[in-house]
Design an enzyme around this catalytic site. Structure first.
Site, PDB file in Angstrom:
ATOM      1  N   GLU A  77      53.880  39.332  31.959  1.00  0.00           N
ATOM      2  CA  GLU A  77      54.699  38.286  32.575  1.00  0.00           C
ATOM      3  C   GLU A  77      55.809  38.854  33.456  1.00  0.00           C
ATOM      4  O   GLU A  77      56.788  38.186  33.748  1.00  0.00           O
ATOM      5  CB  GLU A  77      55.291  37.346  31.513  1.00  0.00           C
ATOM      6  CG  GLU A  77      54.247  36.614  30.695  1.00  0.00           C
ATOM      7  CD  GLU A  77      53.282  35.792  31.535  1.00  0.00           C
ATOM      8  OE1 GLU A  77      53.682  35.334  32.624  1.00  0.00           O
ATOM      9  OE2 GLU A  77      52.125  35.614  31.105  1.00  0.00           O
TER      10      GLU A  77
ATOM     11  N   ASP B  71      46.769  36.795  38.408  1.00  0.00           N
ATOM     12  CA  ASP B  71      45.835  36.425  37.347  1.00  0.00           C
ATOM     13  C   ASP B  71      44.384  36.447  37.813  1.00  0.00           C
ATOM     14  O   ASP B  71      44.028  35.806  38.815  1.00  0.00           O
ATOM     15  CB  ASP B  71      46.150  35.024  36.831  1.00  0.00           C
ATOM     16  CG  ASP B  71      47.490  34.961  36.118  1.00  0.00           C
ATOM     17  OD1 ASP B  71      48.083  36.021  35.888  1.00  0.00           O
ATOM     18  OD2 ASP B  71      47.938  33.850  35.807  1.00  0.00           O
TER      19      ASP B  71
END
Length: 640
Positions: free
Chosen positions: A122, A213
């Site tokens: 993250e 992602d």
């Protein structure tokens, strides 16, 4: 004309022990077609990160994909990270090093590479991790351009910078937010123009940096057709390998052939959207917040995190214990943004499964008194061979965790309903948006159905909470949390007056009258006995209501006193049984005398990648009896 060095990376991860159908869908819709397409373009260099446990799953369950990844290792650089994808800055140094080295070994054994780059989960940055990264052989990590912008470095993000802590240095590559929002949603010709603008920049090493992602390439809404049916990914790879202005490189290649842009020091931030989600005050969310604010924002997140920290202190050399501990450190359950995170009961169940397994391996049966959640107040941990119960004296001497040991299941895995910024979004804000173009999930709209209501809780949904209310208290205002509260005991501080008996006492008020409450617990094998006594001179006609909140995995299979669970239930009984075929257990409350019982489902309305989720979080139970001058309320909780 100078060429743009395109540093292209994909990061793929699934929450630990995610459902098999979700994993196989991600494999078939994103991971496998991505690498099958990449195979067609051997000149396209890129970098890849998969969380360790996901790589293990693919190796075990899809040999075709795993072999394909191995065969492409000549054009792929594999990035390391925490094996079970923890937020590195949120776990102890010893666990951080162990998790990174575990993934390093897997990459070395299976892909014949020694990783020097690390995917920062993250993109949560904190200087404290630098020494441990260096110890693990990591030379560079990925952050966002927002990290530099937040630091005031607003220009020249076209390469890497160096930073240091405690005399250890590391390189940081900033991801371009513009490219992150464009790929794969924009036409490839527009992306080519973006890359051209980087190539013609007067300063910098001309690196276009994107690392995002892997699920964007097939799993996110509408992206499978975009990337594969309509050929976006193939067109993009073809553009990058035939263009005269683009040269693809791995991060390692760029790092080894280019100098740093300079020295920087970064604040403790993540990417821009994460900063907005973690802000404690919605009014200031645009200014961002640090990731650890999620522990303040969601007490259930803090509890899971601090339980893991507690167990990390007790770790042994037992490999099974350590593996359970590391699995419990997975990040997904601890936060909430576009994805469900803390709102997903299955993720919390997984975390507790490994937390409880660690407790079982420790085999402790003695009373423990310690400040688990770092709020300055001790909790009381009672253990038997079948149950583990944790009492929180500074919150009404309530129960905050109740574990079934042989099932590794926490019955109090509940979630308090809280206001979210997106609850107040108005549809009119989006009416003028162009709906013809596929959008990133960061632009999702929350559309609440007409028959759904967003309820907010005034207190934490723990168990054995004490309410004093008016006689008109009913299941509707209990469900909506809008009933009148005349007592001060729900979240008050109780003092322990007898540790051996787990006896707690609190002086408070009912209306304007002084009152005193005592509460005691006795845990014995599969049963918990509770005695509550309230002394006061109240003469008004009031009711005492004892509240429990219980979590289950499958609500449609529960039976309440032999009846299938309804949406809301009201009954009167001396004994309440809840049969759960999933746990293969019957939970029994024995009150001795008849009480009125309210039972209702508590659901949350939350944002997700699909738009909105309505999630049953737990059953709320309320046991009522008329309030008397000197009230005594005793009952047993047992499990068979």
């Amino acid at each position: 004309m100078k060429k743009t060095k395109l540093l292209f990376g994909v990061h793929s991860h699934q929450p630990v022990d995610n459902f098999d159908e979700v994993l196989f869908s991600a494999i078939n819709r994103a991971y496998k077609p991505f690498f099958q397409t990449l195979k067609l373009f051997p000149d396209f260099k890129c970098s890849v990160h998969f969380s360790g446990w996901l790589l293990e799953f693919i190796k075990k369950n899809d040999n075709e994909l795993f072999t394909l990844m191995q065969n492409l290792s000549n054009q792929i650089e594999f990035f390391s990270g925490g094996f079970y994808e923890p937020i590195l800055a949120s776990i102890p140094s010893c666990d951080r090093i162990a998790q990174i080295k575990k993934l390093n070994r897997f990459i070395e054994d299976n892909f014949n590479q020694t990783p020097t780059g690390l995917w920062l989960t993250e993109r949560v940055w904190d200087d404290s991790i630098i020494s441990d990264l260096s110890l693990c052989g990591i030379k560079y990590v990925i952050v966002d351009d927002y990290h530099l912008i937040a630091n005031g470095t607003t220009k020249n993000h076209q390469g890497y910078y160096l930073t240091e802590n405690n005399s250890q240095k590391i390189a940081i590559f900033p991801i371009s937010k513009a490219l992150r929002y464009s790929i794969p949603f924009d036409d490839v010709n527009r992306i080519e123009n973006q890359l051209l603008s980087i190539a013609t920049a007067e300063k910098g090493d001309n690196a276009a940096i994107i690392f995002d992602d892997g699920e964007k390439f097939g799993v996110w809404p509408q992206t499978y057709d975009l990337c594969y049916t309509n050929g976006w990914l193939k067109n993009f790879f073809e553009l990058c390998t035939t263009s005269t202005i683009i040269e693809t490189q791995t991060y390692r290649e760029f790092f080894e052939t280019n100098r740093a842009l300079g020295l920087v020091y970064l604040p403790s931030v993540s990417y821009e959207e994460m900063g907005e989600w973690s802000a404690l005050d919605d009014e200031y969310s645009s200014q961002g917040g640090i990731w650890k604010n999620f522990f303040i924002k969601y007490p259930q997140s803090n509890w899971i995190h601090k339980r893991v920290l507690e167990l990390s202190k007790k770790q042994t050399e037992d490999e099974h214990y350590l593996d359970c501990l590391y699995r419990a450190e997975c990040n997904d359950v601890l936060w909430h943004g576009v994805f469900g995170g803390i709102y997903l009961p299955s993720l919390r169940d997984t975390a507790y499964r490994y937390i409880i397994e660690c407790e079982n391996l420790l085999k402790s049966r003695e009373l423990e008194v310690l400040d688990i959640d770092f709020d300055g107040h001790d909790e009381y941990k009672l253990s038997s061979s079948e149950l583990l119960c944790i009492i929180k004296p500074n919150y009404g001497a309530s129960i905050v965790e109740l574990d079934i040991r042989d099932k590794n299941f926490n019955l109090l895995n509940t979630l308090t309903r809280k206001p979210e910024k997106y609850h107040h979004q108005q549809q009119s804000e989006y009416l003028e948006q162009d709906d013809t173009q596929i959008k990133t999930i960061h632009h999702n709209i929350l559309k609440v159905e007409d028959d759904k209501r967003i309820y907010i809780d005034r207190y934490q949904k723990y168990s054995n909470l004490d309410h004093i209310s008016e006689g008109s208290l009913n299941i509707e205002n209990f469900k909506s949390n809008m009933f009148v509260e005349y007592g001060t005991f729900v979240n008050s501080l109780y003092e322990c007056v007898d540790k051996n008996r787990a006896l707690f006492k609190c002086s408070g008020k009912i209306l304007d009258t002084d009152a005193e409450i005592t509460k005691s617990y006795i845990l014995d094998k599969n049963s918990l006995l509770c005695d509550i006594e309230i002394k006061s001179d109240i003469k008004e006609s009031l009711v005492y209501a004892n509240e429990w909140n219980l979590h289950f995995a499958m609500y449609d299979r529960l039976k309440i006193n032999g009846m299938f669970l309804a949406e809301d239930m009201t009954l009167s009984a001396k004994i309440l049984t809840i049969f759960d075929p999933y746990l293969e257990k019957t939970i029994k409350f024995d009150f001795g005398n008849e009480v009125q019982i309210f039972i209702c489902k508590n659901y949350t309305v939350s944002q997700s990648e699909s738009g909105v989720d309505y999630t049953t979080q737990h059953l709320s139970l309320m046991f009522l009896r008329n309030f008397t001058k000197n009230l005594k309320f005793s009952f047993s909780f047992s499990m068979e």
